[in-house]
Design a protein around this motif. Structure first.
Motif, short mmCIF file in Angstrom:
data_model
loop_
_atom_site.label_atom_id
_atom_site.label_comp_id
_atom_site.label_asym_id
_atom_site.label_seq_id
_atom_site.Cartn_x
_atom_site.Cartn_y
_atom_site.Cartn_z
N ARG A 265 -24.34 72.76 27.55
CA ARG A 265 -25.90 72.92 27.69
C ARG A 265 -26.58 71.89 27.37
O ARG A 265 -27.87 71.57 27.94
CB ARG A 265 -26.17 74.28 26.67
CG ARG A 265 -25.66 75.66 27.32
CD ARG A 265 -26.45 76.82 26.65
NE ARG A 265 -26.19 76.65 25.16
CZ ARG A 265 -25.36 77.49 24.66
NH1 ARG A 265 -24.22 77.91 25.24
NH2 ARG A 265 -25.05 77.46 23.45
N ASP A 266 -26.20 71.24 26.51
CA ASP A 266 -27.11 70.21 25.66
C ASP A 266 -26.98 68.93 26.58
O ASP A 266 -28.00 68.27 27.13
CB ASP A 266 -26.53 69.45 24.42
CG ASP A 266 -27.29 68.43 23.78
OD1 ASP A 266 -28.65 68.63 23.52
OD2 ASP A 266 -26.69 67.44 23.56
N LEU A 267 -25.74 68.79 27.39
CA LEU A 267 -25.39 67.67 28.28
C LEU A 267 -26.38 68.00 29.50
O LEU A 267 -26.70 67.08 30.21
CB LEU A 267 -23.86 67.60 28.66
CG LEU A 267 -23.03 66.98 27.54
CD1 LEU A 267 -21.58 67.14 27.81
CD2 LEU A 267 -23.53 65.51 27.15
N GLN A 268 -26.29 69.15 30.25
CA GLN A 268 -27.24 69.49 31.29
C GLN A 268 -28.28 69.13 30.98
O GLN A 268 -29.14 68.69 31.92
CB GLN A 268 -26.96 71.10 31.55
CG GLN A 268 -25.40 71.41 31.99
CD GLN A 268 -25.40 72.83 32.47
OE1 GLN A 268 -25.86 73.46 31.72
NE2 GLN A 268 -24.53 73.04 33.23
N SER A 269 -29.10 69.44 29.75
CA SER A 269 -30.67 69.24 29.42
C SER A 269 -30.67 67.63 29.57
O SER A 269 -31.70 67.08 30.05
CB SER A 269 -30.68 69.76 28.15
OG SER A 269 -32.29 69.45 27.79
N LEU A 270 -29.56 66.97 29.01
CA LEU A 270 -29.80 65.47 28.83
C LEU A 270 -29.86 64.76 30.29
O LEU A 270 -30.52 63.54 30.36
CB LEU A 270 -28.83 64.77 28.00
CG LEU A 270 -28.99 65.09 26.38
CD1 LEU A 270 -27.84 64.58 25.75
CD2 LEU A 270 -30.20 64.20 25.96
N TYR A 271 -29.00 65.49 31.16
CA TYR A 271 -28.76 65.01 32.52
C TYR A 271 -30.02 65.30 33.24
O TYR A 271 -30.52 64.64 34.16
CB TYR A 271 -27.52 65.31 33.07
CG TYR A 271 -27.14 65.01 34.72
CD1 TYR A 271 -27.47 63.63 35.09
CD2 TYR A 271 -26.93 65.86 35.46
CE1 TYR A 271 -27.42 63.28 36.22
CE2 TYR A 271 -26.80 65.39 36.84
CZ TYR A 271 -27.03 64.03 37.37
OH TYR A 271 -26.66 63.77 38.64
N SER A 272 -30.29 66.72 33.36
CA SER A 272 -31.42 67.00 34.16
C SER A 272 -32.85 66.68 33.90
O SER A 272 -33.60 66.28 34.54
CB SER A 272 -31.30 68.68 34.37
OG SER A 272 -30.24 69.09 34.76
N ASP A 273 -33.02 66.91 32.53
CA ASP A 273 -34.35 66.57 31.99
C ASP A 273 -34.32 65.09 31.39
O ASP A 273 -35.52 64.64 31.14
CB ASP A 273 -34.87 67.62 30.68
CG ASP A 273 -34.65 68.92 31.49
OD1 ASP A 273 -35.00 69.27 32.83
OD2 ASP A 273 -34.44 69.98 30.93
N GLY A 274 -33.65 64.73 30.77
CA GLY A 274 -33.71 63.55 29.99
C GLY A 274 -34.20 63.51 28.69
O GLY A 274 -34.56 64.60 28.20
#
Length: 254
Positions: free
Chosen positions: A193-202
């Protein structure tokens, strides 16, 4: 400081307590926010039982916030936030070359389709797992993140240097606390979940101007016990079929 750390072992049985006390007393802790995730584990204190507890974890976003606050060199191949030309050039070269290895990676579709999606601000990372040995040689799973570009620069392999400088800890799980696959799966879900946010939203960083970095997971790596647990593989050392990449059966000797 090393002499003081060595003295922590003088009182046998309380080495960890003494070391933790010394580190806090001397102000050597790193201010990375510790989060937690409700996780089902086996508790061994008293009568062994299964319970859901808030298990401590360190998100990559928390590491990034701290590391960028001190210059970001560990994440930017040794370059500082104050030198965007250098780290942007380095990251663009990496992604240009990596495209020959993984041309189907989603990062290239987004870079081609989305205005403002700059590969010069995309940091490649790997997920690393290793089931080592802890107290009494009992297995203990260590989960961490690993930047693909060394803090020493792209001319060095990303494992060059002490592991404290090449990996960022996510969590540690003693094997006796595993509750089937659920423990590792739950912790992985929180990580994702955290990685997805860092990739999608930065993550936005202010350094004379607003900079948005994205972290791009490109691989899962580790020893065989970790890979087997992470991917729910039925193959393994003790299985009739050892390798998950081929259908041949192992020939055992001795």
């Amino acid at each position: 400081m090393l002499r003081m750390m060595a003295q922590c072992a003088a009182n046998k049985g309380n080495e960890c307590r003494n070391l933790h006390k010394l580190i806090h007393k001397t102000g050597k802790t790193l201010p990375v926010d510790i989060s937690s995730e409700p996780t089902k584990v086996v508790l061994l204190s008293g009568r062994p039982r299964v319970a859901t507890i808030r298990y401590p974890i360190l998100y990559l976003s928390a590491w990034a916030k701290q590391l960028f606050s001190t210059g970001g060199q560990m994440l930017l191949g040794g370059h500082s936030l104050e030198d965007p030309d250098a780290y942007c050039r380095m990251l663009r070269v990496f992604w240009q070359r990596f495209r020959h290895v993984r041309p189907e990676h989603d990062v290239y579709d987004r870079a081609d389709a989305e205005a403002g999606f700059d590969l010069g601000f995309c940091i490649p990372v790997a997920i690393h797992g290793d089931e080592g040995r802890g107290k009494l040689k009992r297995p203990v799973m260590v989960l961490s993140y690993q930047p693909l570009i060394s803090f020493k620069g792209p001319r060095f392999v990303n494992s060059s240097g002490h592991s404290f400088t090449t990996r960022l800890l996510f969590t540690v799980v003693p094997s006796e606390m595993y509750y089937k696959q659920q423990t590792i799966d739950t912790l992985h879900a929180a990580m994702v979940r955290d990685l997805q946010s860092l990739y999608s939203d930065g993550i936005t960083v202010w350094k004379q101007q607003t900079l948005k970095f994205r972290f791009v997971p490109v691989m899962l790596k580790g020893d065989w016990p970790y890979i087997r647990a992470a991917a729910h593989l039925a193959t393994g050392f003790t299985s009739k079929r050892v390798c998950h990449l081929c259908s041949s059966e192992a020939t055992r000797f001795g």
